[in-house]
Write an enzyme that holds these catalytic residues in place. Structure first.
Site, PDB file in Angstrom:
ATOM      1  N   HIS A 173       0.839  -1.199   0.000  1.00 10.16           N
ATOM      2  CA  HIS A 173       0.000   0.000   0.000  1.00 10.16           C
ATOM      3  C   HIS A 173       0.877   1.253   0.000  1.00 10.16           C
ATOM      4  O   HIS A 173       0.647   2.193  -0.777  1.00 10.16           O
ATOM      5  CB  HIS A 173      -0.913  -0.023   1.230  1.00 10.16           C
ATOM      6  N   GLU A 174       1.895   1.273   0.850  1.00 12.17           N
ATOM      7  CA  GLU A 174       2.765   2.455   0.936  1.00 12.17           C
ATOM      8  C   GLU A 174       3.624   2.600  -0.317  1.00 12.17           C
ATOM      9  O   GLU A 174       3.882   3.726  -0.761  1.00 12.17           O
ATOM     10  CB  GLU A 174       3.640   2.379   2.193  1.00 12.17           C
ATOM     11  N   HIS A 177       1.862   4.519  -2.984  1.00  8.70           N
ATOM     12  CA  HIS A 177       1.949   5.980  -2.832  1.00  8.70           C
ATOM     13  C   HIS A 177       3.276   6.496  -3.378  1.00  8.70           C
ATOM     14  O   HIS A 177       3.339   7.581  -3.967  1.00  8.70           O
ATOM     15  CB  HIS A 177       1.815   6.356  -1.357  1.00  8.70           C
ATOM     16  N   GLU A 253      -6.635   6.695  -0.973  1.00  5.32           N
ATOM     17  CA  GLU A 253      -6.455   5.518  -0.115  1.00  5.32           C
ATOM     18  C   GLU A 253      -7.113   4.291  -0.732  1.00  5.32           C
ATOM     19  O   GLU A 253      -6.571   3.186  -0.678  1.00  5.32           O
ATOM     20  CB  GLU A 253      -7.029   5.800   1.277  1.00  5.32           C
TER      21      GLU A 253
END
Length: 639
Positions: A173-174, A177, A253
């Protein structure tokens, strides 16, 4: 949407952000002007009307108010952005983070670092600095301006309460980004919000400093009233700014969750991590006072739940879980501290799914990688990252994590394959490198021998966090030694230069800034030179190199021009070309990369070493290409 479209969208979002905050500042100016005019009218004992603003204040005063508000916001924003100029490390350290890359202290910390390294290898990016935040909450964040200065922060609760699959989902997930360009926008939001907040703080200081001595002094009372006006305006601006921050953050998100599932091909790990946040007594809220400022950076909400959800920077946990697990029964998972720590530090990939670096790849496969694989690793590539770390000896991994030994490892990776030229390089290193580094090279070389050349880029990426820890003087000596090593045989091999550029690009904030150019046609000239260098790298004779060069020009729809000679391919010109090419707009870069594939193409096949060259050049253009894999790792060529 592919990587280049994401990057283009990130640019548009940055423009949208500036536009929205400009609107917020304009509203602040209007509100402050209105309140000031009302205060002046009341102090004169006159009734106030909107139509009388110009008569009460005058245009010069109105203009002065507008310029003052704009200046305060600009100075406040610039001050904050200056504080954050170091990138993600500034955010992590302000939250009390401790860097893990060099000296993880226990099994949980080593496992967390291992998971991040695997994801970096899979995505083709330098390993980011990993920071541990001493909080029981389960949370994480990615921060920075670009992949080269990115950091990943993990809370103590995150690394101890999540198992390996859950931690991998959070890391993926990070990484989304990092790869999708969200981080730069997030830091700009912090800076702009700080500028607006300063207005309210200035008003608070005026009221606090003046009010006790303001009795009987009409001027002081008016100034205190102006301070109160600034407080109201500032907090109104902060209200609007937080609305903007929340609106921009929530949808991203969901996108990051979807990207994480695409990376790992497993929605259960990420969904389980979110369920543990819901079932943990500590939740995801951080106790650090800076958490509110960076709330939109976190994996889950960094603030305690509030009934007022207008400012929520993250979608509700329930909504995120249901998108990942539509059959969820609504029950959260209890997380017991220590249970996850006992799970294995390294995974055991399914043998049937094992894959290795390709020995060569069909032209269309390589072209497809440029189209769809950049910043978009799949499960097979994640497993390759896991397996590669298992393959690398403990001595090599330890060297990659040590600032001193990492230099020796980089020197070894840049040694020429030709025996005579390699001997000359070794003699040079004995003269210019620290004797202890030379001894470290001798100890590491036997462990490096079994590894294929095609893992050089991954090994360099592993060394980046340790090399970042070098003091400036050490780094400058190291860089000069690398340049001397490249020049040792009187010519520059493009693959040597490409690996050198990967390091410089990762270790310096703005490498070769002075070499950039806005001159018309500069990007086309840079593209021509890079294609010429790549054409010569795969062909020792002029005519095959010329044909390869012309193939690349045709792919870019550029006029065919004479091929520069191999003698013209030197380090300064290569550095200048890559610096100028790095300025190209996101949607222009895939054309250049595809042209490179056309130049490297040999009868429909691109060799393994040429794929690694392509990946290294793409990395310097901020277009990370994951490793291309085959189903048979034993076929990869050895050193």
């Amino acid at each position: 949407m592919n990587f280049f479209e994401y990057q283009n969208r990130a640019r548009r979002n940055s423009g949208l952000l500036v536009g929205l905050f400009t609107l917020a500042v304009a509203l602040l100016v209007g509100l402050t002007t209105l309140a000031t005019a009302a205060a002046v009218s009341l102090s004169r004992g006159q009734a106030f009307s909107l139509a009388d603003i110009e008569q009460v204040l005058g245009w010069q005063t109105i203009l002065g108010i507008a310029l003052t508000i704009a200046a305060i916001v600009a100075l406040g924003s610039l001050y904050k952005l200056r504080q954050l100029s170091a990138g993600g490390s500034a955010v992590a350290e302000s939250l009390g983070g401790r860097k893990l890359n060099i000296a993880p202290q226990n099994a949980c910390e080593r496992r967390a670092l291992n998971v991040v390294e695997e994801m970096a290898i899979a995505s083709g990016t330098p390993v980011p600095d990993v920071y541990l935040i001493e909080e029981d909450a389960i949370n994480a964040f990615a921060a920075g301006y670009n992949p080269t200065d990115a950091v990943i922060g993990l809370t103590r609760g995150c690394i101890e309460k999540l198992n390996r699959d859950e931690l991998q989902g959070v890391a993926a997930h990070e990484f989304s980004h990092i790869l999708n360009g969200d981080m730069r926008l997030n830091i700009r939001i912090v800076g702009l919000l700080n500028g607006i907040l300063v207005i309210g703080l200035l008003g608070f200081w005026l009221v606090r400093g003046i009010y006790p001595s303001s009795r009987g002094n009409r001027g002081r009372a008016v100034l205190a009233g102006f301070g109160a006006t600034l407080m109201i305006a500032g907090y109104t601006g902060t209200f609007l700014g937080n609305l903007i921050k929340s609106a921009l953050s929530r949808q991203r998100e969901f996108l990051a969750d979807a990207s994480a599932v695409q990376f790992t091909r497993d929605n259960s790990g990420l969904a389980s991590a979110l369920k543990k946040i819901g079932g943990s007594s500590a939740g995801s809220a951080l106790s650090n006072g800076k958490a509110a400022e960076y709330s939109h950076l976190f994996f889950a909400s960094g603030m305690k739940p509030s009934l007022f959800t207008l400012f929520a920077t993250h979608p509700p946990l329930v909504d995120r879980i249901l998108r990942l697990d539509p059959d969820w029964n609504g029950l959260y998972t209890n997380s017991s501290t220590g249970s996850a720590a006992l799970s294995s530090l390294t995974p055991t990939p399914n043998p049937a799914q094992r894959s290795g670096n390709v020995q060569s790849a069909p032209f269309q496969v390589t072209l497809e990688a440029v189209n769809n694989s950049i910043a978009n690793p799949n499960q097979q590539q994640v497993q390759f990252g896991q397996r590669l770390l298992q393959t690398i000896s403990a001595g090599i991994q330890q060297a990659a994590h040590d600032p001193f030994a990492a230099r020796a490892l980089v020197y070894l990776l840049l040694l020429h394959e030709d025996a005579d030229e390699q001997q000359a390089q070794r003699q040079l290193l004995k003269k210019i490198a620290h004797p202890a580094v030379v001894r470290e090279m001798q100890q590491l070389e036997p462990q490096l021998q079994p590894l294929p050349n095609t893992v050089r880029l991954a090994l360099l990426d592993l060394c980046v966090p340790a090399l970042r820890a070098l003091v400036p003087q050490q780094y400058q000596i190291f860089k000069r030694n690398l340049i001397k090593l490249l020049h040792s045989d009187g010519k520059i091999e493009v693959w040597e230069w490409a690996l050198y550029r990967v390091l410089v690009h990762a270790l310096e904030d703005t490498p070769d800034l002075q070499r950039r150019s806005r001159k018309k046609g500069a990007s086309q000239d840079a593209a021509r030179f890079l294609l010429a260098a790549i054409a010569h790298s795969g062909n020792n004779q002029y005519l095959p190199a010329k044909r390869a060069y012309e193939q690349g020009l045709k792919a870019m729809a550029l006029e065919v021009t004479p091929l520069p000679s191999k003698k013209d391919i030197n380090l300064p010109r290569l550095d200048k070309a890559i610096a100028i090419a790095g300025q190209m707009k996101p949607l222009e870069k895939p054309t250049l990369l595809k042209a490179m594939v056309c130049t490297l193409n040999h009868n429909g096949v691109v060799k393994a070493e040429e794929i690694e060259l392509l990946r290294a050049v793409a990395d310097s253009l901020d277009c990370p290409i994951p490793p291309l894999l085959s189903s048979n790792p034993e076929r990869a060529s050895s050193r």
